[in-house]
Design a protein around this motif. Structure first.
Motif, PDB file in Angstrom:
ATOM      1  N   ILE A  29      34.489  26.035  28.400  1.00  0.00           N
ATOM      2  CA  ILE A  29      35.899  25.895  28.489  1.00  0.00           C
ATOM      3  C   ILE A  29      36.853  26.595  29.371  1.00  0.00           C
ATOM      4  CG2 ILE A  29      35.770  24.907  26.042  1.00  0.00           C
ATOM      5  CD1 ILE A  29      37.393  27.532  25.219  1.00  0.00           C
ATOM      6  N   THR A  30      36.363  27.946  29.789  1.00  0.00           N
ATOM      7  CA  THR A  30      37.086  28.675  30.800  1.00  0.00           C
ATOM      8  C   THR A  30      36.043  29.027  31.936  1.00  0.00           C
ATOM      9  OG1 THR A  30      38.151  29.614  28.862  1.00  0.00           O
ATOM     10  CG2 THR A  30      38.372  30.797  30.979  1.00  0.00           C
ATOM     11  N   ASP A  31      36.484  28.843  33.145  1.00  0.00           N
ATOM     12  CA  ASP A  31      35.578  28.949  34.375  1.00  0.00           C
ATOM     13  C   ASP A  31      35.495  30.535  34.485  1.00  0.00           C
ATOM     14  OD1 ASP A  31      38.018  29.255  35.528  1.00  0.00           O
ATOM     15  OD2 ASP A  31      37.726  27.711  36.776  1.00  0.00           O
ATOM     16  N   ALA A  32      34.530  31.014  35.595  1.00  0.00           N
ATOM     17  CA  ALA A  32      34.461  32.235  36.019  1.00  0.00           C
ATOM     18  C   ALA A  32      35.657  33.076  36.814  1.00  0.00           C
ATOM     19  CB  ALA A  32      33.151  32.449  36.722  1.00  0.00           C
ATOM     20  N   PRO A  33      36.365  32.283  37.596  1.00  0.00           N
ATOM     21  CA  PRO A  33      37.362  32.904  38.330  1.00  0.00           C
ATOM     22  C   PRO A  33      38.614  33.130  37.286  1.00  0.00           C
ATOM     23  CG  PRO A  33      36.696  31.116  39.558  1.00  0.00           C
ATOM     24  CD  PRO A  33      36.041  31.050  38.176  1.00  0.00           C
ATOM     25  N   THR A  34      38.970  32.213  36.436  1.00  0.00           N
ATOM     26  CA  THR A  34      39.917  32.498  35.338  1.00  0.00           C
ATOM     27  C   THR A  34      39.662  33.732  34.441  1.00  0.00           C
ATOM     28  OG1 THR A  34      40.422  30.216  35.275  1.00  0.00           O
ATOM     29  CG2 THR A  34      41.309  31.422  33.485  1.00  0.00           C
ATOM     30  N   ARG A  35      38.367  33.884  34.201  1.00  0.00           N
ATOM     31  CA  ARG A  35      37.966  34.957  33.244  1.00  0.00           C
ATOM     32  C   ARG A  35      38.107  36.270  34.054  1.00  0.00           C
ATOM     33  NH1 ARG A  35      33.560  31.683  32.167  1.00  0.00           N
ATOM     34  NH2 ARG A  35      31.987  33.686  32.895  1.00  0.00           N
ATOM     35  N   MET A  36      37.515  36.424  35.510  1.00  0.00           N
ATOM     36  CA  MET A  36      37.617  37.640  36.293  1.00  0.00           C
ATOM     37  C   MET A  36      39.106  37.838  36.531  1.00  0.00           C
ATOM     38  SD  MET A  36      35.808  39.826  37.959  1.00  0.00           S
ATOM     39  CE  MET A  36      34.259  38.947  38.068  1.00  0.00           C
ATOM     40  N   PHE A  37      39.995  36.867  36.862  1.00  0.00           N
ATOM     41  CA  PHE A  37      41.471  37.359  36.928  1.00  0.00           C
ATOM     42  C   PHE A  37      41.920  37.942  35.551  1.00  0.00           C
ATOM     43  CE2 PHE A  37      45.462  36.017  35.430  1.00  0.00           C
ATOM     44  CZ  PHE A  37      46.220  36.398  36.329  1.00  0.00           C
ATOM     45  N   HIS A  38      41.485  37.427  34.810  1.00  0.00           N
ATOM     46  CA  HIS A  38      42.218  37.866  33.323  1.00  0.00           C
ATOM     47  C   HIS A  38      41.746  39.370  33.203  1.00  0.00           C
ATOM     48  CE1 HIS A  38      41.571  38.873  28.963  1.00  0.00           C
ATOM     49  NE2 HIS A  38      42.936  37.986  28.852  1.00  0.00           N
ATOM     50  N   TRP A  39      40.456  39.856  33.349  1.00  0.00           N
ATOM     51  CA  TRP A  39      40.092  41.309  33.067  1.00  0.00           C
ATOM     52  C   TRP A  39      40.536  42.145  34.117  1.00  0.00           C
ATOM     53  CZ3 TRP A  39      39.256  41.971  28.309  1.00  0.00           C
ATOM     54  CH2 TRP A  39      38.672  41.284  27.733  1.00  0.00           C
ATOM     55  N   LEU A  40      40.612  41.680  35.624  1.00  0.00           N
ATOM     56  CA  LEU A  40      41.036  42.538  36.650  1.00  0.00           C
ATOM     57  C   LEU A  40      42.547  42.877  36.470  1.00  0.00           C
ATOM     58  CD1 LEU A  40      39.222  41.044  39.694  1.00  0.00           C
ATOM     59  CD2 LEU A  40      38.799  43.233  38.642  1.00  0.00           C
ATOM     60  N   PHE A  41      43.252  41.909  35.814  1.00  0.00           N
ATOM     61  CA  PHE A  41      44.763  41.924  35.693  1.00  0.00           C
ATOM     62  C   PHE A  41      44.896  42.749  34.566  1.00  0.00           C
ATOM     63  CE2 PHE A  41      49.003  40.535  34.043  1.00  0.00           C
ATOM     64  CZ  PHE A  41      49.340  40.190  35.193  1.00  0.00           C
ATOM     65  N   ALA A  42      44.357  42.716  33.561  1.00  0.00           N
ATOM     66  CA  ALA A  42      44.440  43.757  32.443  1.00  0.00           C
ATOM     67  C   ALA A  42      44.038  44.921  32.749  1.00  0.00           C
ATOM     68  CB  ALA A  42      43.609  43.145  30.960  1.00  0.00           C
ATOM     69  N   LEU A  43      42.923  45.209  33.265  1.00  0.00           N
ATOM     70  CA  LEU A  43      42.504  46.806  33.791  1.00  0.00           C
ATOM     71  C   LEU A  43      43.468  47.281  34.759  1.00  0.00           C
ATOM     72  CD1 LEU A  43      38.780  46.247  34.256  1.00  0.00           C
ATOM     73  CD2 LEU A  43      39.804  47.428  32.348  1.00  0.00           C
ATOM     74  N   SER A  44      44.174  46.680  35.682  1.00  0.00           N
ATOM     75  CA  SER A  44      45.098  46.821  36.592  1.00  0.00           C
ATOM     76  C   SER A  44      46.527  47.298  35.792  1.00  0.00           C
ATOM     77  CB  SER A  44      45.577  45.979  37.941  1.00  0.00           C
ATOM     78  OG  SER A  44      44.378  45.435  38.358  1.00  0.00           O
ATOM     79  N   ALA A 216      34.753  33.823  41.726  1.00  0.00           N
ATOM     80  CA  ALA A 216      34.828  35.162  40.922  1.00  0.00           C
ATOM     81  C   ALA A 216      34.423  36.434  41.495  1.00  0.00           C
ATOM     82  CB  ALA A 216      34.101  34.956  39.398  1.00  0.00           C
ATOM     83  N   ALA A 217      33.114  36.160  42.136  1.00  0.00           N
ATOM     84  CA  ALA A 217      32.584  37.312  42.736  1.00  0.00           C
ATOM     85  C   ALA A 217      33.543  37.638  43.941  1.00  0.00           C
ATOM     86  CB  ALA A 217      31.107  37.057  43.419  1.00  0.00           C
ATOM     87  N   LEU A 218      34.025  36.583  44.761  1.00  0.00           N
ATOM     88  CA  LEU A 218      34.560  36.914  45.984  1.00  0.00           C
ATOM     89  C   LEU A 218      36.330  37.554  45.436  1.00  0.00           C
ATOM     90  CD1 LEU A 218      34.496  33.718  48.048  1.00  0.00           C
ATOM     91  CD2 LEU A 218      33.609  35.852  48.486  1.00  0.00           C
ATOM     92  N   ALA A 222      37.272  41.245  46.799  1.00  0.00           N
ATOM     93  CA  ALA A 222      38.494  41.288  47.274  1.00  0.00           C
ATOM     94  C   ALA A 222      39.459  42.509  46.928  1.00  0.00           C
ATOM     95  CB  ALA A 222      39.303  40.097  47.315  1.00  0.00           C
ATOM     96  N   VAL A 223      39.461  42.581  45.571  1.00  0.00           N
ATOM     97  CA  VAL A 223      40.005  43.634  44.853  1.00  0.00           C
ATOM     98  C   VAL A 223      39.356  45.109  45.167  1.00  0.00           C
ATOM     99  CG1 VAL A 223      40.598  44.632  42.481  1.00  0.00           C
ATOM    100  CG2 VAL A 223      40.985  42.302  42.917  1.00  0.00           C
ATOM    101  N   LEU A 224      38.396  45.164  45.215  1.00  0.00           N
ATOM    102  CA  LEU A 224      37.538  46.396  45.487  1.00  0.00           C
ATOM    103  C   LEU A 224      37.658  46.867  46.994  1.00  0.00           C
ATOM    104  CD1 LEU A 224      33.900  45.779  43.610  1.00  0.00           C
ATOM    105  CD2 LEU A 224      36.055  47.206  42.992  1.00  0.00           C
ATOM    106  N   ALA A 225      37.809  45.655  47.746  1.00  0.00           N
ATOM    107  CA  ALA A 225      38.030  45.966  49.376  1.00  0.00           C
ATOM    108  C   ALA A 225      39.262  46.621  49.491  1.00  0.00           C
ATOM    109  CB  ALA A 225      37.827  44.842  50.130  1.00  0.00           C
ATOM    110  N   TYR A 226      40.230  46.008  48.884  1.00  0.00           N
ATOM    111  CA  TYR A 226      41.751  46.467  48.914  1.00  0.00           C
ATOM    112  C   TYR A 226      41.818  47.839  48.264  1.00  0.00           C
ATOM    113  CZ  TYR A 226      46.555  47.121  47.999  1.00  0.00           C
ATOM    114  OH  TYR A 226      47.853  47.692  47.860  1.00  0.00           O
ATOM    115  N   GLY A 227      41.156  48.209  47.244  1.00  0.00           N
ATOM    116  CA  GLY A 227      41.131  49.333  46.845  1.00  0.00           C
ATOM    117  C   GLY A 227      40.739  50.456  47.680  1.00  0.00           C
TER     118      GLY A 227
END
Length: 258
Positions: A29-44, A216-218, A222-227
């Motif tokens: 019911i939830t795709d990988a990009p949405t889940r990746m956004f959620h956890w990256l957003f929360a950790l940030s 989701a991998a991209l 992108a977040v790691l590259a920016y950091g």
């Protein structure tokens, strides 16, 4: 007459076996990009909140704040041009049903006649929308504070405004977590599991025809590259050189502090 020979045990063993039913993994019911956004957003956000005090962590705090803004831009674009199940319109439609639900509270003859599940879903949607909306004033006030826009000697109203939005967002985050925990108890089902696995138990078709793990991998890259880029741009890096010496059990710093 020729006697018939009984079937041997070996022949019975070599007979084709009936295929065993495979346990279903549940509906996606939830795709990988949405889940990746959620956890990256929360950790940030957690990282930015924990590094808000002190000059030593300022660049890491700023980098995490900009990361949140970039993640928000991704989520808006993905919600507008991505698949239907990830569209932001679903959240707005849930919020749009709020007036009708509130009216049902007044007209319901008893508490059992109220659609409490719809009310719970409304609260969840409201918390998610509030978190997304608050990122903009939070990052803008942080950017203005970092660049000292409109700041005069003795005035720190921009910093106070930024702190206000940070505390308000923390309040919404804690409310969001409390709501997930409460719903998990009421419904006797882990409401956070879909953001981990993307799946829910039960029969029926999956709502996500394409998981899009590559996207989701991209996003993660992108977040790691920016950091990494911000780390290279900062003269002293994002983490103070003596940071680990301040942690209990960490190695002591070999030199004097600056």
């Amino acid at each position: 007459m020729q006697a018939t020979t009984p079937l041997s045990a070996n022949s019975a063993a070599t007979a084709p076996r009936t295929a065993q039913p495979v346990a279903a993994r549940g509906r996606l019911i939830t795709d990988a990009p949405t889940r990746m956004f959620h956890w990256l957003f929360a950790l940030s956000f957690v990282g930015a909140y924990l590094t808000a005090e002190g000059e030593r962590w300022r660049m890491l705090h700023v980098t995490l704040g900009y990361t949140m803004a970039g993640l928000l831009a991704f989520r808006v674009l993905y919600g507008l041009f991505g698949p239907r199940q990830a569209g932001l319109g679903l959240l707005w439609r849930k919020l749009g049903s709020a007036p009708a639900w509130l009216k049902s509270l007044r007209t319901a003859g008893s508490l059992t006649a109220v659609n409490w599940r719809q009310g719970q879903n409304l609260l969840m949607a409201l918390a998610v929308v509030a978190l997304l909306v608050m990122v903009l004033p939070l990052t803008l006030s942080g950017y203005a504070t970092f660049n000292e826009w409109g700041v005069f000697p003795g005035e720190d109203w921009l910093a106070e405004l930024h702190e206000f939005f940070g505390e308000a967002m923390l309040f919404v985050v804690l409310g969001h977590l409390a709501l997930i925990g409460g719903l998990s108890v009421l419904r006797r089902k882990n409401q956070a599991a879909p953001m981990l696995t993307g799946r829910v138990d039960g029969p029926g078709p999956s709502l996500v025809p394409h998981n899009r793990r590559w996207l989701a991998a991209l996003l993660l890259l992108a977040v790691l590259a920016y950091g990494a880029w911000e780390w290279q741009q900062s003269p002293k890096g994002l983490v103070p050189a003596n940071a680990w010496s301040q942690v209990p059990g960490g190695e002591a710093s070999g030199g004097d502090d600056d």
